[in-house]
Design a protein around this motif. Structure first.
Motif, PDB file in Angstrom:
ATOM      1  N   VAL A  93       1.083  -1.316   0.186  1.00  0.00           N
ATOM      2  CA  VAL A  93       0.126  -0.379   0.297  1.00  0.00           C
ATOM      3  C   VAL A  93       1.089   0.348   0.017  1.00  0.00           C
ATOM      4  O   VAL A  93       1.818   1.253   0.822  1.00  0.00           O
ATOM      5  CB  VAL A  93      -0.601  -0.068   0.968  1.00  0.00           C
ATOM      6  CG1 VAL A  93      -1.876   1.080   1.197  1.00  0.00           C
ATOM      7  CG2 VAL A  93      -1.952  -0.656   1.343  1.00  0.00           C
ATOM      8  N   LEU A 177      -7.076   3.428  -3.604  1.00  0.00           N
ATOM      9  CA  LEU A 177      -8.387   3.049  -2.883  1.00  0.00           C
ATOM     10  C   LEU A 177      -8.421   5.256  -2.790  1.00  0.00           C
ATOM     11  O   LEU A 177     -10.387   4.092  -2.660  1.00  0.00           O
ATOM     12  CB  LEU A 177      -7.272   2.803  -1.136  1.00  0.00           C
ATOM     13  CG  LEU A 177      -6.181   1.673  -1.524  1.00  0.00           C
ATOM     14  CD1 LEU A 177      -5.417   2.233   0.067  1.00  0.00           C
ATOM     15  CD2 LEU A 177      -7.696   1.036  -1.037  1.00  0.00           C
ATOM     16  N   ASP A 178      -7.940   5.590  -3.432  1.00  0.00           N
ATOM     17  CA  ASP A 178      -8.272   7.087  -3.745  1.00  0.00           C
ATOM     18  C   ASP A 178      -7.342   8.056  -3.927  1.00  0.00           C
ATOM     19  O   ASP A 178      -6.508   7.145  -4.997  1.00  0.00           O
ATOM     20  CB  ASP A 178      -9.167   8.017  -1.768  1.00  0.00           C
ATOM     21  CG  ASP A 178      -7.743   8.048  -0.922  1.00  0.00           C
ATOM     22  OD1 ASP A 178      -6.983   7.586  -1.529  1.00  0.00           O
ATOM     23  OD2 ASP A 178      -7.685   7.740  -0.211  1.00  0.00           O
ATOM     24  N   GLU A 180      -4.941   9.814  -2.838  1.00  0.00           N
ATOM     25  CA  GLU A 180      -4.023   9.656  -1.944  1.00  0.00           C
ATOM     26  C   GLU A 180      -3.163   7.976  -1.956  1.00  0.00           C
ATOM     27  O   GLU A 180      -2.192   8.483  -1.842  1.00  0.00           O
ATOM     28  CB  GLU A 180      -3.823  10.475  -0.978  1.00  0.00           C
ATOM     29  CG  GLU A 180      -4.493  11.798  -0.626  1.00  0.00           C
ATOM     30  CD  GLU A 180      -6.168  12.079  -0.505  1.00  0.00           C
ATOM     31  OE1 GLU A 180      -6.744  11.239  -0.094  1.00  0.00           O
ATOM     32  OE2 GLU A 180      -6.666  12.352  -1.279  1.00  0.00           O
ATOM     33  N   SER A 181      -4.048   7.404  -2.616  1.00  0.00           N
ATOM     34  CA  SER A 181      -2.898   6.201  -2.365  1.00  0.00           C
ATOM     35  C   SER A 181      -3.607   4.827  -3.222  1.00  0.00           C
ATOM     36  O   SER A 181      -4.544   5.528  -3.535  1.00  0.00           O
ATOM     37  CB  SER A 181      -4.187   5.161  -0.725  1.00  0.00           C
ATOM     38  OG  SER A 181      -3.647   6.421  -0.029  1.00  0.00           O
TER      39      SER A 181
ATOM     40  N   ASN B 364      -9.497  -2.233   1.181  1.00  0.00           N
ATOM     41  CA  ASN B 364      -8.529  -1.846   1.640  1.00  0.00           C
ATOM     42  C   ASN B 364      -8.461  -0.687   3.206  1.00  0.00           C
ATOM     43  O   ASN B 364      -9.462  -0.400   3.680  1.00  0.00           O
ATOM     44  CB  ASN B 364     -10.556  -0.091   0.737  1.00  0.00           C
ATOM     45  CG  ASN B 364     -10.162   1.337   1.231  1.00  0.00           C
ATOM     46  OD1 ASN B 364      -9.085   2.153   1.815  1.00  0.00           O
ATOM     47  ND2 ASN B 364     -10.668   2.061   0.161  1.00  0.00           N
ATOM     48  N   VAL B 365      -7.459  -0.802   3.258  1.00  0.00           N
ATOM     49  CA  VAL B 365      -6.946  -0.665   4.173  1.00  0.00           C
ATOM     50  C   VAL B 365      -7.226   0.931   5.600  1.00  0.00           C
ATOM     51  O   VAL B 365      -7.571   0.302   6.490  1.00  0.00           O
ATOM     52  CB  VAL B 365      -5.607  -0.636   4.742  1.00  0.00           C
ATOM     53  CG1 VAL B 365      -4.664   0.237   3.931  1.00  0.00           C
ATOM     54  CG2 VAL B 365      -4.829  -0.489   5.694  1.00  0.00           C
ATOM     55  N   LYS B 366      -7.348   2.050   4.177  1.00  0.00           N
ATOM     56  CA  LYS B 366      -7.766   2.869   4.539  1.00  0.00           C
ATOM     57  C   LYS B 366      -9.079   2.942   5.327  1.00  0.00           C
ATOM     58  O   LYS B 366      -9.299   3.423   6.505  1.00  0.00           O
ATOM     59  CB  LYS B 366      -7.608   3.906   3.092  1.00  0.00           C
ATOM     60  CG  LYS B 366      -6.317   4.338   3.538  1.00  0.00           C
ATOM     61  CD  LYS B 366      -5.871   5.980   2.358  1.00  0.00           C
ATOM     62  CE  LYS B 366      -6.507   6.608   2.977  1.00  0.00           C
ATOM     63  NZ  LYS B 366      -5.115   8.012   1.687  1.00  0.00           N
ATOM     64  N   TYR B 398      -8.642  -7.557   4.599  1.00  0.00           N
ATOM     65  CA  TYR B 398      -8.609  -6.152   6.318  1.00  0.00           C
ATOM     66  C   TYR B 398     -10.117  -6.454   6.596  1.00  0.00           C
ATOM     67  O   TYR B 398     -10.914  -6.730   6.221  1.00  0.00           O
ATOM     68  CB  TYR B 398      -8.426  -4.696   5.941  1.00  0.00           C
ATOM     69  CG  TYR B 398      -7.171  -3.994   5.499  1.00  0.00           C
ATOM     70  CD1 TYR B 398      -5.730  -4.248   5.750  1.00  0.00           C
ATOM     71  CD2 TYR B 398      -6.451  -4.302   3.437  1.00  0.00           C
ATOM     72  CE1 TYR B 398      -3.909  -4.151   4.705  1.00  0.00           C
ATOM     73  CE2 TYR B 398      -5.845  -4.731   3.763  1.00  0.00           C
ATOM     74  CZ  TYR B 398      -5.026  -3.805   4.055  1.00  0.00           C
ATOM     75  OH  TYR B 398      -3.463  -3.611   3.349  1.00  0.00           O
TER      76      TYR B 398
END
Lengths: 543, 428
Positions: A93, A177-178, A180-181, B364-366, B398
């Motif tokens: 990640v 993920l978005d 920023e990631s 999605n870890v976030k 997760y």
């Protein structure tokens, strides 16, 4: 030839800002990061294209920090400790550093989607990244993406066709993920993934690049910057100019600085007065004795090696012929010719493919069994028109003529040479190339996978060598996360390849004398990741 | 703050009274004992008293550092003897000393799982790099319908001619699966293998006879379910051969980190009978000066649990977690569960689940991290997120994970689940 600028300005720490840095060299650089394949171009691209991970300049090449990737656009190196690396070692990640922007008309934040676009561009079928094999053999779904991409649009696709494919297809193992990631999923646990992500072609691409074919002159005129400088002028074969990127912010960049008012690179012709650094050539400080092994533990380069074009039908497809050629080449004579150019490198006659101080180095090669005669063989040998490539070509051509071959030497400008060897239908039988370690730690794959793995995405395998048994050994080596086991497998790969003679290793070289710099250049650091070229992003001028 | 009136006998005390023994943060819900438990006030008092007794004095600090009496008492609680029990700093230290102390050589194979704590995987990797062993890392199944037999079969299929060790968690920290410990130990015994169990979550959760489990080594935390001080752990080392539980010879163990390992010569040959030949626990326990107060604190925590009744505690924790599990299944569906449920043998007081509607949010870890963080910051409910592999999936999963323990109650569990449902709805 060079432009006068305002005098340098001194700050409270003694570092001066301002001035014009002047470089001079020959050949045109590759300016599209996705197509990068040479250190000299990477030295310039580093000025304007930030990477996910990169290297920091360290004045002591023996320091591990000189060869350890550091976060650049990424906020940190993914690890177990920051939840960036799963326990199975197959999921990374990456969080982007906030505040990094493109120098677009209205400055825009660099996003995870830009990073993904950059990866898709690496796999484009028109000018695929020369290092593509590292990615397709590592990232889940990237090989399939590349194959489908090539099948869908072909090698002559337009920018619109390329963009249409890229914007409607995903690489399964890279997803955002978005903004920023993003997540990378790899096909097996590997120890060198961050090193692969620190390769110079791994940069984000803005949506504006969709309007251009990768590597095209049109793109070179429309580059977008994330680094401290941006390209402000380019006359092909003549000069490049870089100036500060007003959108770049020091607080978002832990690696680069913005000390200079201007960087000018003169191309071609005689070397004018006032040059600060050589570009695309090794120009060392004066020395007397032959340079000794610098003993810094950093991997040497395979520089150069002779490549047979096995894509073309003809006698070179006969391993016995290749063995005869290999036996005929006097590598000591090549070494003497190169040493005579006084480029400041330590030189050894190559034994084997993997050079010293790289993983899997053995220094062994099988005994030759050739009788050495190749009477009547007519060969076209192309080479870049650089001094080193020229003396090497002349040396081995003379050797081959002594055993009965006729060698037609064709000197090409470095860009033309690059184009010719990258063309699967290129008109050549022999050429010399060089390969420097793309990273210096756990780097078993950097010579043997890149140069000898077969398949459509093995873009570093210029001669088209394809041996399924070698490919299988390479896969087994990649599958091993035990370095001892992996090294043993890489050594098997090397011995197996050498038996087939798809190349003739000529010399191992490593820079051993400091780069020559003008007196006003300060804090210049030669970076192993740039082939020991100086980092232009952190040096400054004293006057 | 200290507790002055402890209701006795604790074996008959109400759960409300028992809850009052623990140092719980007011106006919050602690559902993360899988990471760190809450200490009883009495443990803190003990540590404070012992620290003061030994600070600045001229007494010989080494004998109490062997924790002879504490080890004997604690060992009794777990069905073993003093010579088999060591008080160490934590489960990581314990398992590291075992893994690095095993007599493994190049080519020997260890079978373990990708659901192990990092300390297990990293130490085996260290041994791999040092001695050239090989590791076979299995990914166990996860989900509500997993059955114990699947897990045993997974291990059995993996055993090969070079296999020397089975290493697994008693209760996995990622999905809260209580592995079939005895069945896996029997499997190991049938193949002549050494068993190394990461029992970090074991003491204080299960009323457990360590000898009867049949393992060779069990490394435990003292500060999770056992609710002892941070920086305490327990290490069980089989030191006698009792065929009823484990008929195999005692495995060779090099007691790395030891003051009292002989400076010349070797310890006596290891026992082949029910009588120990030597005190392996002493070799491991002797490691220079020790935190006498922390050892005393852990011993006190164990004593309190003994007074309450370990079987009673186990039932309570299981029952609370089952209540939470049912509520989760009711609101999120059984498909959202990563923890086993259908096979009661695999249930533990840890429940891991996927809180969001979209399956891809499991990668999605976030988002999962944000869920847990908002539970803490907005609702003062302490849970945690975990990460793990799923067989045949390329993704890292997760999960949100909560834990029930003796100091929790049904109302807390209901409030927590209700809050998670609401938050998941907002975030989905």
């Amino acid at each position: 030839m060079f432009t006068a600028t305002a005098p340098v300005r001194i700050d409270t720490t003694g570092v001066r800002t301002g001035g014009t840095l002047r470089l001079h060299g020959s050949g045109d650089p590759v300016l599209d990061p996705a197509c990068l394949d040479d250190a000299a171009s990477a030295q310039l691209v580093r000025l304007y294209a930030r990477q996910l991970f990169t290297y920091q300049p360290d004045p002591d090449p023996r320091s591990w920090q000189a060869i350890a990737p550091v976060p650049d656009l990424a906020a940190q190196i993914p690890s177990i400790y920051n939840a960036g690396l799963g326990a199975s070692g197959t999921t990374y990640v990456v969080h982007l550093r906030p505040g990094v922007r493109w120098d677009t008309a209205v400055p825009r934040t660099v996003t995870a989607y830009d990073v993904i676009r950059g990866f898709k561009r690496l796999a484009n079928p028109v000018r695929p990244a020369p290092t593509l094999g590292y990615f397709t053999s590592t990232i889940r779904g990237m090989a399939q993406f590349h194959a489908e991409y090539a099948a869908a649009v072909g090698p002559d696709a337009s920018a619109a066709e390329l963009a249409a494919f890229q914007n409607s297809h995903e690489i399964a193992g890279i997803f955002a993920l978005d903004d920023e990631s993003l997540v990378f999923e790899v096909v097996r646990p590997i120890l060198d993934f961050i090193s692969i992500l620190a390769l110079p072609p791994v940069v984000p691409a803005p949506v504006e690049y969709d309007a251009f074919v990768p590597g095209s002159p049109e793109l070179a005129g429309n580059l977008r910057a994330t680094g401290p400088y941006r390209l402000t002028g380019y006359a092909r074969g003549s000069a490049l100019t870089f100036e500060p990127n007003p959108v770049w912010r020091q607080d978002t960049d832990p690696v680069r600085r913005q000390f200079l008012d201007r960087i000018e690179v003169g191309l071609g012709g005689s070397v004018p007065a006032g040059v600060d650094l050589a570009w695309n050539a090794r120009v060392p400080e004066p020395y007397t004795d032959p340079p000794a092994d610098p003993a810094n533990g950093l991997g040497w380069g395979l520089d150069p090696y002779l490549v047979f074009n096995l894509r073309r039908p003809g006698p070179l497809r006969d391993v016995a012929v290749r063995r005869s050629i290999a036996a005929a080449v006097d590598r000591s004579a090549v070494a003497a010719a190169v040493a005579g150019l006084r480029t400041g490198t330590a030189i050894r006659v190559a034994r084997g493919i993997v050079p010293p101080d790289n993983d899997a180095y053995t220094g062994r090669e099988p005994e030759s069994t050739s009788d050495g005669r190749i009477d009547g063989l007519a060969l076209t040998a192309i080479h870049p028109d650089t001094p080193e490539a020229t003396v090497v070509a002349r040396s081995y051509a003379a050797d081959l003529e002594r055993v009965g071959a006729t060698v037609r030497l064709v000197a090409l400008s470095p860009p033309a040479h690059r184009e010719r060897v990258a063309d699967p239908y290129g008109d050549w039988d022999l050429t010399t190339l060089s390969c420097a370690p793309a990273w210096h730690y756990q780097n078993g794959r950097v010579f043997l996978q890149r140069l000898f793995q077969g398949g459509a995405d093995s873009t570093g395998n210029r001669g088209g060598y394809h041996e399924p048994e070698v490919d299988e050994l390479i896969e087994r080596a990649l599958d091993s996360i035990d370095p001892r086991h992996a090294n043993a497998l890489w050594q098997q790969v090397e011995q197996r390849v050498l038996a087939d003679v798809p190349v003739v290793p000529l010399l191992f070289q490593t820079p051993a004398v400091r780069n020559l710099r003008s007196e006003r250049v300060r804090d210049a650091v030669a970076m192993p990741s740039l082939g020991y070229a100086d980092d232009l992003c952190t040096l400054w001028l004293d006057y | 703050m200290t507790l002055t009136a402890i209701p006795e006998p604790l074996a008959d005390a109400s759960w409300e009274d028992i809850r009052a023994l623990f140092m719980l943060t007011p106006n919050s819900i602690h559902l993360n004992t899988g990471t760190i438990g809450a200490m009883p006030y009495e443990v803190l008092d003990t540590m404070d008293r012992v620290t003061r007794e030994w600070t600045g004095g001229l007494m010989d600090v080494y004998p109490p550092g062997m924790y002879t009496e504490h080890r004997a008492n604690i060992a009794r609680s777990f069905g073993v003897d003093q010579d088999e029990m060591v008080i160490c700093h934590n489960a990581t230290e314990g398992v590291a000393r075992i893994i690095n102390g095993l007599d493994l050589h190049e080519g020997d194979e260890v079978i373990t799982t990708s659901h192990e704590c990092y300390s297990v995987l990293s130490n085996f990797n260290l041994v791999r790099n040092r001695h050239g062993i090989t590791m076979k890392v299995l990914t166990p199944p996860s989900g509500y319908d997993v059955r114990a037999e699947e897990i045993v079969e997974l291990f059995e299929r993996a055993i090969g001619p070079r296999t020397k060790v089975l290493a697994f968690a008693a209760i996995t920290l990622f999905t809260g699966t209580l592995l079939p410990i005895r069945a896996l130990c029997e499997l190991a015994q049938r193949h002549g293998l050494i068993t190394v169990i990461d029992g970090a979550l074991l003491p204080g959760m299960l009323d457990c006879d360590m000898r009867a489990l049949g393992a060779d080594f069990i490394s435990c935390s003292g500060s999770k379910f056992q609710c002892g001080p941070l920086g305490t752990g327990l290490l069980y080392v089989r030191n006698k051969v009792i065929p009823e539980y484990n008929p195999l010879p005692l495995p060779t163990l090099w007691p790395i980190i030891s003051t009292w390992y002989p400076m010349i010569g070797s310890p006596p040959p290891r026992s082949t009978t029910e009588m120990e030949s030597d005190n392996i626990g002493d070799y491991l326990q002797s490691a220079g000066s020790a935190s006498i107060a922390r050892g005393a604190g852990l011993a006190k925590a164990c004593e309190i649990f003994d007074r309450i009744g370990r079987k009673r505690i186990e039932r309570r924790a299981m029952e609370l977690a089952d209540h939470g599990r049912e509520l989760i299944a009711e609101h999120f569906g059984e498909k959202a569960m990563y923890s086993p449920g259908a096979d009661v043998r695999l249930r533990s007081p840890l429940v891991a689940f996927h809180p969001f509607r979209e399956e891809r949010d499991a990668w999605n870890v976030k988002k999962v991290h944000e869920f847990v963080t908002r539970m803490e910051h907005e609702h003062r409910i302490w849970i945690r997120w975990t990460e793990f592999d799923v067989p045949h999936s390329p993704h890292q999963y997760y999960a949100a994970r909560f834990t029930g323990h003796l100091f929790n109650n049904h109302e807390e569990m209901e409030r927590a689940v209700k809050t998670m449902v609401r938050l998941a709805e907002v975030m989905s």
